[in-house]
Design an enzyme around this catalytic site. Structure first.
Site, PDB file in Angstrom:
ATOM      1  N   GLY A  66      38.233  40.774  47.148  1.00  0.00           N
ATOM      2  CA  GLY A  66      39.320  41.576  47.695  1.00  0.00           C
ATOM      3  C   GLY A  66      39.317  41.830  49.257  1.00  0.00           C
ATOM      4  O   GLY A  66      38.041  41.549  49.791  1.00  0.00           O
TER       5      GLY A  66
ATOM      6  N   LYS B 190      39.864  35.452  41.816  1.00  0.00           N
ATOM      7  CA  LYS B 190      39.986  34.849  40.638  1.00  0.00           C
ATOM      8  C   LYS B 190      39.378  33.481  40.611  1.00  0.00           C
ATOM      9  O   LYS B 190      39.191  32.722  39.627  1.00  0.00           O
ATOM     10  CB  LYS B 190      41.368  34.731  40.277  1.00  0.00           C
ATOM     11  CG  LYS B 190      41.807  35.992  40.126  1.00  0.00           C
ATOM     12  CD  LYS B 190      43.317  35.959  39.443  1.00  0.00           C
ATOM     13  CE  LYS B 190      43.827  37.253  39.158  1.00  0.00           C
ATOM     14  NZ  LYS B 190      45.260  37.352  38.920  1.00  0.00           N
ATOM     15  N   GLY B 191      39.016  32.859  41.776  1.00  0.00           N
ATOM     16  CA  GLY B 191      38.997  31.283  41.857  1.00  0.00           C
ATOM     17  C   GLY B 191      37.279  30.930  41.827  1.00  0.00           C
ATOM     18  O   GLY B 191      37.082  30.364  43.071  1.00  0.00           O
TER      19      GLY B 191
ATOM     20  N   THR C  58      32.937  44.335  52.326  1.00  0.00           N
ATOM     21  CA  THR C  58      33.376  44.960  51.323  1.00  0.00           C
ATOM     22  C   THR C  58      33.661  46.307  51.591  1.00  0.00           C
ATOM     23  O   THR C  58      32.768  46.973  52.234  1.00  0.00           O
ATOM     24  CB  THR C  58      32.747  44.976  49.878  1.00  0.00           C
ATOM     25  OG1 THR C  58      33.043  46.187  49.230  1.00  0.00           O
ATOM     26  CG2 THR C  58      31.072  45.089  50.145  1.00  0.00           C
ATOM     27  N   ILE C  59      34.893  47.044  51.365  1.00  0.00           N
ATOM     28  CA  ILE C  59      35.053  48.348  51.363  1.00  0.00           C
ATOM     29  C   ILE C  59      33.968  49.252  50.674  1.00  0.00           C
ATOM     30  O   ILE C  59      33.628  50.271  51.216  1.00  0.00           O
ATOM     31  CB  ILE C  59      36.465  48.902  51.053  1.00  0.00           C
ATOM     32  CG1 ILE C  59      36.833  48.813  49.779  1.00  0.00           C
ATOM     33  CG2 ILE C  59      37.460  48.163  52.245  1.00  0.00           C
ATOM     34  CD1 ILE C  59      37.823  49.817  49.441  1.00  0.00           C
ATOM     35  N   ASP C  60      33.320  48.705  49.564  1.00  0.00           N
ATOM     36  CA  ASP C  60      32.537  49.657  48.765  1.00  0.00           C
ATOM     37  C   ASP C  60      31.061  49.676  49.510  1.00  0.00           C
ATOM     38  O   ASP C  60      30.217  50.607  48.985  1.00  0.00           O
ATOM     39  CB  ASP C  60      32.342  48.693  47.353  1.00  0.00           C
ATOM     40  CG  ASP C  60      33.544  48.689  46.597  1.00  0.00           C
ATOM     41  OD1 ASP C  60      34.617  49.656  46.927  1.00  0.00           O
ATOM     42  OD2 ASP C  60      33.211  48.569  45.269  1.00  0.00           O
TER      43      ASP C  60
ATOM     44  N   GLY D 145      35.119  52.229  44.649  1.00  0.00           N
ATOM     45  CA  GLY D 145      33.751  52.337  44.542  1.00  0.00           C
ATOM     46  C   GLY D 145      33.246  51.854  43.314  1.00  0.00           C
ATOM     47  O   GLY D 145      33.353  52.732  42.273  1.00  0.00           O
TER      48      GLY D 145
ATOM     49  N   HIS E 113      44.475  51.005  46.609  1.00  0.00           N
ATOM     50  CA  HIS E 113      44.649  49.797  47.660  1.00  0.00           C
ATOM     51  C   HIS E 113      44.882  50.483  49.205  1.00  0.00           C
ATOM     52  O   HIS E 113      44.941  49.822  50.069  1.00  0.00           O
ATOM     53  CB  HIS E 113      45.447  48.790  47.270  1.00  0.00           C
ATOM     54  CG  HIS E 113      45.022  48.064  45.989  1.00  0.00           C
ATOM     55  ND1 HIS E 113      45.080  48.540  44.836  1.00  0.00           N
ATOM     56  CD2 HIS E 113      44.092  46.954  45.805  1.00  0.00           C
ATOM     57  CE1 HIS E 113      44.355  47.829  43.725  1.00  0.00           C
ATOM     58  NE2 HIS E 113      43.675  46.926  44.498  1.00  0.00           N
TER      59      HIS E 113
ATOM     60  N   ARG F  22      42.348  49.988  51.415  1.00  0.00           N
ATOM     61  CA  ARG F  22      42.205  48.387  51.880  1.00  0.00           C
ATOM     62  C   ARG F  22      42.988  47.993  52.869  1.00  0.00           C
ATOM     63  O   ARG F  22      42.617  47.135  53.628  1.00  0.00           O
ATOM     64  CB  ARG F  22      42.056  47.508  50.851  1.00  0.00           C
ATOM     65  CG  ARG F  22      40.883  47.689  49.839  1.00  0.00           C
ATOM     66  CD  ARG F  22      40.276  46.506  49.190  1.00  0.00           C
ATOM     67  NE  ARG F  22      41.307  45.480  48.780  1.00  0.00           N
ATOM     68  CZ  ARG F  22      41.180  45.033  47.398  1.00  0.00           C
ATOM     69  NH1 ARG F  22      40.457  45.511  46.703  1.00  0.00           N
ATOM     70  NH2 ARG F  22      42.162  44.294  47.179  1.00  0.00           N
TER      71      ARG F  22
HETATM   72  O1  F6P Z   1      35.164  45.288  45.580  1.00  0.00           O
HETATM   73  C1  F6P Z   1      36.065  46.221  46.391  1.00  0.00           C
HETATM   74  C2  F6P Z   1      37.198  46.639  45.582  1.00  0.00           C
HETATM   75  O2  F6P Z   1      37.950  47.463  46.181  1.00  0.00           O
HETATM   76  C3  F6P Z   1      36.772  47.863  44.344  1.00  0.00           C
HETATM   77  O3  F6P Z   1      36.249  49.091  44.789  1.00  0.00           O
HETATM   78  C4  F6P Z   1      38.075  47.629  43.419  1.00  0.00           C
HETATM   79  O4  F6P Z   1      37.322  47.728  42.041  1.00  0.00           O
HETATM   80  C5  F6P Z   1      38.412  46.282  43.764  1.00  0.00           C
HETATM   81  O5  F6P Z   1      38.000  45.829  44.632  1.00  0.00           O
HETATM   82  C6  F6P Z   1      39.835  46.399  43.119  1.00  0.00           C
HETATM   83  O6  F6P Z   1      40.124  45.138  43.231  1.00  0.00           O
HETATM   84  P1  F6P Z   1      41.485  44.459  42.928  1.00  0.00           P
HETATM   85  O7  F6P Z   1      42.257  44.163  44.306  1.00  0.00           O
HETATM   86  O8  F6P Z   1      41.279  42.917  42.259  1.00  0.00           O
HETATM   87  O9  F6P Z   1      42.525  45.577  42.405  1.00  0.00           O
END
Ligand code: F6P
Length: 364
Positions: A14, A77-78, A141-143, A186, A288, A291
């Site tokens: 992500g 995915k890759g 990672t934002i997490d 998270g 999102h 992000r």
């Molecule tokens: O790992 C970071 C994250 O933002 C998680 O908190 C979240 O579950 C995931 O990515 C969401 O991913 P996607 O962009 O595939 O929906």
């Protein structure tokens, strides 16, 4: 004279605010050493089909530090070790195409891959390292759930966005005497929920590390009501679960994705609180929004420091490592130490103790 290094850089998983800062610093650090940097598009996909590989110049990166997202594109995915391939009959099968990636990497005479990613992408990087690819990881990672580094870039921006959202919920919750439940990201760790919830004066914070009892959550809100506090803010991490219950998701669905898409816990918590408190309750998912957009000053700086450090570590030929904040300087730690080992919120950490002391419930 030894020839300058040819670095490759990719961004995987992500996106997170600060990715472009990493790219900029890596390009500029390499340029100052008379080295070359090549951008690999969409995680590892650009090392399978190499048509899109682009030499990154200082001119191309000079204005990108303040931009969200990643100029290289990304995907979760890759995984080349488990790549979904659709055959002529239209059936999808999982194949290991990592040898092809290795072959292309060698053919293009790259000396090192700077792999910017979260736990999934760094695990792929580590697997390539074990196959002989010189890699250096950069934790993204934002997490904020990657071990051996105090912080990952992207986290600060996400927390700021979540805190601002919680701040805004106070006035509407108060006007209507409502319970507002906000679901934040998270997956395995509750850092975003904890930091934004404490800073945003939430009444309840629910995180994956502390399974919650919905009765206790509701009792806390009823108690607030008795004290004359007629509204409440509940912050719940997407990966939180009730005691004995399971994490809520939206099903598998996406071909080639290792993780399920999470979601639903905020709505569940809101519904259960409404039943037990007789209060009007609403839920929302920040998703999102956390992000997207421009990185904070902290994330820009962290991205720049990590990107520059990755080039220094490449110069020292310390491959198979990840740059890490530790805590005043940036060091390099073995990639193997962080794989499959999420950095969770320790339940006795000072921030949780503080939260409890200022009256926040964790539903336990
Ligand atoms: O790992 C970071 C994250 O933002 C998680 O908190 C979240 O579950 C995931 O990515 C969401 O991913 P996607 O962009 O595939 O929906």
């Amino acid at each position: 004279m030894e020839r300058g290094m040819r670095l490759a850089i990719n961004t995987g998983g992500g996106d997170a605010p600060g990715l472009n800062a990493v790219i900029k610093a890596a390009v500029m650090g390499a340029y100052s050493r008379n080295w070359e940097v090549y951008g690999i598009r969409n995680g590892y996909a650009g090392l399978l089909n190499t048509d899109d590989i682009v030499r990154l110049t200082p001119e191309m990166v000079k204005d990108i530090c303040s931009l969200g997202g990643t100029i290289l594109g990304t995907t979760n995915k890759g995984n080349p070790f488990k790549m979904p391939i659709t055959n002529l009959a239209g059936e999808t099968e999982i194949r290991d195409v990592s040898d092809k990636v290795m072959e292309n990497f060698k053919r293009l005479r790259f000396d090192c891959l700077i792999a910017v990613g979260g736990d999934g992408s760094l695990e792929i990087a580590y697997n390539f390292f074990k196959k002989g690819m010189p890699v250096i990881g950069v934790p993204k990672t934002i997490d904020n759930d990657i071990r051996s580094t105090v912080i990952t870039f992207g986290f600060d921006t996400a927390v700021n966005i979540a805190t601002e959202a919680i701040d805004r919920l106070h006035s509407t919750a108060k006007s209507h005497d409502r319970v507002m439940v906000v679901e934040v990201m998270g997956r395995h760790a509750g850092w975003i929920a904890l930091h934004s919830g404490v800073s945003g004066s939430a009444n309840v914070i629910l995180i994956p590390e502390i399974p919650f009892d919905i009765e206790k959550v509701s009792d806390h809100i009823n108690e607030l009501e008795l004290q004359g506090h007629h509204y409440a803010i509940v912050v719940v991490a997407e990966g939180a679960a009730p005691i004995g219950g399971r994490v809520m998701d939206k099903g598998n669905g996406e071909v080639g994705r290792q993780d399920v898409v999470l979601g639903g816990i905020g709505e569940y918590v809101a519904r259960e609180i409404a039943k037990r408190t007789c209060k009007d309750t609403r839920s929302l998912v920040l998703g999102h929004l956390q992000r997207g957009g421009s990185p904070t000053t902290f994330d820009r700086l962290m991205g720049l420091r990590f990107g520059a450090a990755a080039v220094r570590v490449a110069e020292q030929k310390r491959f198979g490592t990840m740059v890490a904040l530790n805590p005043l300087s940036v060091t390099a730690v073995p990639l193997g130490d962080i794989i499959g080992n999420i950095k969770k919120v320790p339940p006795d950490i000072d921030t949780i103790v503080t939260a409890r002391e200022i009256g926040i419930s964790f539903g336990d």
